[in-house]
Design a protein around this motif. Structure first.
Motif, PDB file in Angstrom:
ATOM      1  N   ALA A   1      -4.592   9.619  -3.112  1.00 18.53           N
ATOM      2  CA  ALA A   1      -3.641   8.895  -2.270  1.00 18.53           C
ATOM      3  C   ALA A   1      -3.025   9.880  -1.292  1.00 18.53           C
ATOM      4  O   ALA A   1      -3.025  11.094  -1.522  1.00 18.53           O
ATOM      5  CB  ALA A   1      -2.553   8.241  -3.122  1.00 18.53           C
ATOM      6  N   SER A   2      -2.516   9.363  -0.194  1.00 21.76           N
ATOM      7  CA  SER A   2      -1.809  10.233   0.748  1.00 21.76           C
ATOM      8  C   SER A   2      -0.360  10.363   0.291  1.00 21.76           C
ATOM      9  O   SER A   2       0.215   9.424  -0.245  1.00 21.76           O
ATOM     10  CB  SER A   2      -1.861   9.647   2.163  1.00 21.76           C
ATOM     11  OG  SER A   2      -1.157   8.420   2.226  1.00 21.76           O
TER      12      SER A   2
ATOM     13  N   ARG B   1       0.806  -1.217   0.000  1.00 20.72           N
ATOM     14  CA  ARG B   1       0.000   0.000   0.000  1.00 20.72           C
ATOM     15  C   ARG B   1       0.844   1.274   0.000  1.00 20.72           C
ATOM     16  O   ARG B   1       0.292   2.372  -0.041  1.00 20.72           O
ATOM     17  CB  ARG B   1      -0.944   0.003   1.219  1.00 20.72           C
ATOM     18  CG  ARG B   1      -1.988  -1.103   1.171  1.00 20.72           C
ATOM     19  CD  ARG B   1      -3.074  -0.915   2.218  1.00 20.72           C
ATOM     20  NE  ARG B   1      -2.544  -0.997   3.574  1.00 20.72           N
ATOM     21  CZ  ARG B   1      -2.636  -0.019   4.469  1.00 20.72           C
ATOM     22  NH1 ARG B   1      -3.209   1.122   4.144  1.00 20.72           N
ATOM     23  NH2 ARG B   1      -2.131  -0.173   5.676  1.00 20.72           N
ATOM     24  N   GLU B   2       2.164   1.143   0.037  1.00 19.81           N
ATOM     25  CA  GLU B   2       3.035   2.310   0.027  1.00 19.81           C
ATOM     26  C   GLU B   2       4.077   2.193  -1.079  1.00 19.81           C
ATOM     27  O   GLU B   2       4.679   1.126  -1.256  1.00 19.81           O
ATOM     28  CB  GLU B   2       3.732   2.488   1.377  1.00 19.81           C
ATOM     29  CG  GLU B   2       2.782   2.872   2.504  1.00 19.81           C
ATOM     30  CD  GLU B   2       3.519   3.155   3.800  1.00 19.81           C
ATOM     31  OE1 GLU B   2       3.026   3.971   4.590  1.00 19.81           O
ATOM     32  OE2 GLU B   2       4.595   2.552   4.021  1.00 19.81           O
TER      33      GLU B   2
ATOM     34  N   GLY C   1       0.865   6.678  -0.171  1.00 16.73           N
ATOM     35  CA  GLY C   1       0.122   5.631   0.519  1.00 16.73           C
ATOM     36  C   GLY C   1      -1.312   5.508   0.022  1.00 16.73           C
ATOM     37  O   GLY C   1      -1.947   6.510  -0.314  1.00 16.73           O
ATOM     38  N   PHE C   2      -1.807   4.263  -0.041  1.00 11.51           N
ATOM     39  CA  PHE C   2      -3.186   3.988  -0.454  1.00 11.51           C
ATOM     40  C   PHE C   2      -3.938   3.296   0.678  1.00 11.51           C
ATOM     41  O   PHE C   2      -3.360   2.466   1.404  1.00 11.51           O
ATOM     42  CB  PHE C   2      -3.207   3.070  -1.685  1.00 11.51           C
ATOM     43  CG  PHE C   2      -2.533   3.652  -2.899  1.00 11.51           C
ATOM     44  CD1 PHE C   2      -3.212   4.526  -3.736  1.00 11.51           C
ATOM     45  CD2 PHE C   2      -1.214   3.343  -3.195  1.00 11.51           C
ATOM     46  CE1 PHE C   2      -2.597   5.069  -4.853  1.00 11.51           C
ATOM     47  CE2 PHE C   2      -0.590   3.869  -4.312  1.00 11.51           C
ATOM     48  CZ  PHE C   2      -1.277   4.738  -5.148  1.00 11.51           C
ATOM     49  N   GLU C   3      -5.228   3.612   0.816  1.00 12.44           N
ATOM     50  CA  GLU C   3      -6.045   2.931   1.822  1.00 12.44           C
ATOM     51  C   GLU C   3      -6.236   1.467   1.453  1.00 12.44           C
ATOM     52  O   GLU C   3      -6.261   0.586   2.308  1.00 12.44           O
ATOM     53  CB  GLU C   3      -7.401   3.626   1.962  1.00 12.44           C
ATOM     54  CG  GLU C   3      -7.320   4.983   2.643  1.00 12.44           C
ATOM     55  CD  GLU C   3      -8.691   5.539   2.953  1.00 12.44           C
ATOM     56  OE1 GLU C   3      -9.701   4.836   2.685  1.00 12.44           O
ATOM     57  OE2 GLU C   3      -8.765   6.677   3.463  1.00 12.44           O
ATOM     58  N   VAL C   4      -6.386   1.222   0.160  1.00 13.52           N
ATOM     59  CA  VAL C   4      -6.537  -0.148  -0.342  1.00 13.52           C
ATOM     60  C   VAL C   4      -5.389  -0.439  -1.295  1.00 13.52           C
ATOM     61  O   VAL C   4      -5.089   0.363  -2.188  1.00 13.52           O
ATOM     62  CB  VAL C   4      -7.883  -0.328  -1.073  1.00 13.52           C
ATOM     63  CG1 VAL C   4      -8.003  -1.747  -1.627  1.00 13.52           C
ATOM     64  CG2 VAL C   4      -9.037  -0.021  -0.132  1.00 13.52           C
TER      65      VAL C   4
ATOM     66  N   THR D   1      -6.371   8.961  -9.162  1.00 11.49           N
ATOM     67  CA  THR D   1      -6.996   8.556  -7.911  1.00 11.49           C
ATOM     68  C   THR D   1      -6.450   9.376  -6.756  1.00 11.49           C
ATOM     69  O   THR D   1      -5.495  10.145  -6.910  1.00 11.49           O
ATOM     70  CB  THR D   1      -6.750   7.051  -7.647  1.00 11.49           C
ATOM     71  OG1 THR D   1      -7.516   6.634  -6.510  1.00 11.49           O
ATOM     72  CG2 THR D   1      -5.271   6.777  -7.377  1.00 11.49           C
TER      73      THR D   1
END
Length: 209
Positions: free
Chosen positions: A149-150, A111-112, A159-162, A147
């Protein structure tokens, strides 16, 4: 008083855009008795050096650099610097898009992903880690679709939540700064000489934040 080793403050932009410098590599070359050469690269990553003195156009610029130098305590504290020719994921003068640079491939678990910029193509391309993106400039896409992303602007980590799906291309567009420090503990100024066109040398060198 404790001083941070890195400050997220940026070197004055109006001066940075007039500086000279760029990437440096260290290569050992040995000429063999056969006439061929053996070449070895000392370090995998290039290192950038700049001379901020060439960006000084006025006494006001000089005063701004002296103030910044004191704030950074000379060589002690590193800081952000905008490279005048290489500060974005897109080619110079082109708009940033979320498809500019491929930063990874989804595996359904990770996710990162760290930001990076590619120079060249194919197996010989150089992948440069981008650790100081400009806050608010980063655009991300998964499999070609932009999309959310953080983005950690202090490390360049996305970083992605999913976790992105297996095989999905993760791409990014961004602006970035170079982490540097002053490469001198003294700036010697002569105002009369400066007004006569004698520009002081103010060396900066890239660091690993």
């Amino acid at each position: 008083m404790a001083i941070e080793a890195f400050s997220e403050e940026r070197f004055p932009l109006r001066i940075a855009f007039g500086t000279s410098g760029g990437p440096e590599r260290r290569t050992d070359i040995v000429r063999l008795s056969t006439g061929f050469e053996a070449r070895n690269q000392r370090q995998a990553r290039s290192m950038r050096r700049y001379d901020a003195g060439s960006g000084l156009k006025s006494l006001a610029d000089l005063a701004a650099v002296l103030e910044f130098f004191e704030a950074m305590r000379g060589r002690l504290t590193a800081f952000r610097f905008r490279d005048p020719l290489d500060h974005a994921s897109a080619r110079l003068g082109q708009p940033i898009t979320p498809l500019d640079q491929r930063i990874g491939t989804g595996d359904g678990e990770t996710r990162e992903f760290p930001l990076a910029k590619l120079y060249g193509s194919g197996e010989g391309a150089y992948r440069r880690p981008i650790e100081k993106p400009v806050a608010g400039s980063v655009r991300i896409a998964i499999a070609g679709a932009e999309t959310v992303a953080s983005v950690d602007a202090t490390t360049g980590l996305v970083g992605f939540e999913v976790a992105p799906a297996l095989g999905a291309a993760i791409t990014a567009g961004f602006e970035f700064d170079v982490p540097v420090r002053f490469d001198t503990d003294q700036i010697a100024i002569n105002i009369a000489a400066f007004e006569a066109g004698d520009i002081p040398t103010i060396p900066l060198i890239e660091v690993r934040p």
